[in-house]
Design a protein around this motif. Structure first.
Motif, PDB file in Angstrom:
ATOM      1  N   ILE A  87      78.599 -18.507  59.435  1.00  0.00           N
ATOM      2  CA  ILE A  87      78.791 -17.578  59.837  1.00  0.00           C
ATOM      3  C   ILE A  87      77.212 -17.282  59.656  1.00  0.00           C
ATOM      4  N   GLU A  88      77.062 -16.551  61.385  1.00  0.00           N
ATOM      5  CA  GLU A  88      75.824 -16.145  61.268  1.00  0.00           C
ATOM      6  C   GLU A  88      74.572 -14.784  60.913  1.00  0.00           C
ATOM      7  N   GLN A  89      74.328 -14.329  60.312  1.00  0.00           N
ATOM      8  CA  GLN A  89      74.338 -13.266  60.180  1.00  0.00           C
ATOM      9  C   GLN A  89      72.500 -12.760  60.079  1.00  0.00           C
ATOM     10  N   TRP A  90      72.377 -11.668  60.499  1.00  0.00           N
ATOM     11  CA  TRP A  90      70.913 -11.264  60.661  1.00  0.00           C
ATOM     12  C   TRP A  90      70.880  -9.282  60.176  1.00  0.00           C
ATOM     13  N   SER A  91      70.131  -8.903  59.732  1.00  0.00           N
ATOM     14  CA  SER A  91      69.775  -7.559  59.621  1.00  0.00           C
ATOM     15  C   SER A  91      68.608  -7.006  59.810  1.00  0.00           C
ATOM     16  N   GLY A  92      68.385  -5.511  59.864  1.00  0.00           N
ATOM     17  CA  GLY A  92      66.904  -6.041  59.591  1.00  0.00           C
ATOM     18  C   GLY A  92      67.367  -3.748  59.203  1.00  0.00           C
TER      19      GLY A  92
END
Length: 325
Positions: free
Chosen positions: A1-6
């Protein structure tokens, strides 16, 4: 799973902070059910129209001595190929407001706006849809909403109740009480309008109903809808013609939302330096709000569009005493 956040945060005074954020994910190589031996829709027996009518053991295969083989080729019907080829997408923006414990109270509030898509139902634990695709020769048509809760709000708070008077019996009875609150509200889960049975006569897994309905063009929601007796306009859907697939997509209708308020009132008494007694009263779904379940989604059944069960139980109250030592 690819995840990103900000996210970004800002202080609102000495005790409170505001956070604005975004998070996303992309699931790859997820498992899907692919019925590779289903027949094209059509009349007549399914077996002669299947891509594979028989299967054979590989040359040189050795089996245990206690198994008698009459023929190495045998007829076959459904074949469920579990492929790691599905994908999912999730995007969410959120707002958090936090207040640390000060002057007798604290709270955390969150609102999330999100969208969740996938190109295959969850084979292991599908929501309100079939675990198998409708058209196994066109899996691209399976892309649609997944476990999509578009709106969600949650609030938790703890408040130390002030004692009545500064001394005496009333003060002794009313001091050190603490009230806890959890409130949750969310929009409904999506579900798929389907047909009960294999009306396309294409073959399916036992217990699965992958054929979807047809959309007639009428509005799905209108006057008199969103009730337990008629959650949506049932005339907006119809059973597709025999030996055909339906044109409704996966999870295109949303069910009822939910909201609950849970309360807890507690006090701890110090019996000795090492022994403490806690008295606690709790109320779950304190407002006794009726949270409707998912509507009947099968277009060719008498209960179509009605809701016959609740998603959560009614008000529950429990009292407890705990002795710690």
């Amino acid at each position: 799973i690819e995840q990103w956040s900000g996210s970004i945060e800002k202080s609102l005074g000495n005790e409170t902070t505001l956070e604005l954020g975004y998070l996303g994910s992309h699931g790859l190589h997820l498992q899907r059910s692919h019925l590779i031996n289903n027949a094209p829709p059509g009349p007549g027996a399914i077996g002669p129209r299947r891509p594979f009518r028989t299967l054979s053991f590989l040359p040189g295969m050795v089996l245990p001595d206690n198994i008698s083989i009459v023929n190495t080729t045998f007829p076959v019907s459904g074949i469920n190929l579990l492929e790691n080829s599905a994908q999912s997408w999730y995007h969410a923006g959120y707002v958090n407001v936090r207040r640390r414990f000060a002057r007798g109270w604290t709270f955390l509030a969150n609102y999330t706006f999100s969208k969740n898509l996938s190109d295959a139902p969850d084979f292991r634990s599908p929501m309100f849809e079939s675990a198998a695709p409708q058209d196994n020769n066109n899996l691209q048509l399976e892309k649609g909403l997944a476990c999509d809760i578009r709106h969600r709000f949650a609030l938790s708070a703890v408040y130390s109740l002030p004692a009545l008077r500064n001394r005496g019996f009333t003060h002794a009875v009313t001091k050190d009480w603490r009230l806890s609150v959890i409130y949750q509200a969310q929009s409904g889960f999506p579900f798929t309008i389907s047909v009960f049975g294999d009306t396309a006569n294409a073959g399916t897994l036992l217990g699965e109903n992958p054929i979807r309905a047809n959309h007639t063009g009428q509005p799905i929601f209108g006057p008199g809808t969103r009730t337990a007796d008629r959650w949506f306009n049932t005339a907006a859907f119809t059973t597709p013609a025999a030996f055909t697939f339906g044109n409704v997509g996966r999870n295109t209708v949303y069910g009822p939302g939910r909201q609950t308020l849970d309360l807890a009132l507690q006090r701890e008494f110090a019996m000795t330096e090492t022994i403490k007694l806690q008295v606690r009263a709790e109320a779950f779904n304190a407002l006794n709000h009726s949270n409707l379940g998912t509507p009947n989604r099968f277009v060719n059944t008498p209960q179509f569009g009605t809701i016959t069960e609740a998603a959560t139980p009614g008000r529950e109250i429990q009292l407890g005493v705990r002795l710690s030592f």
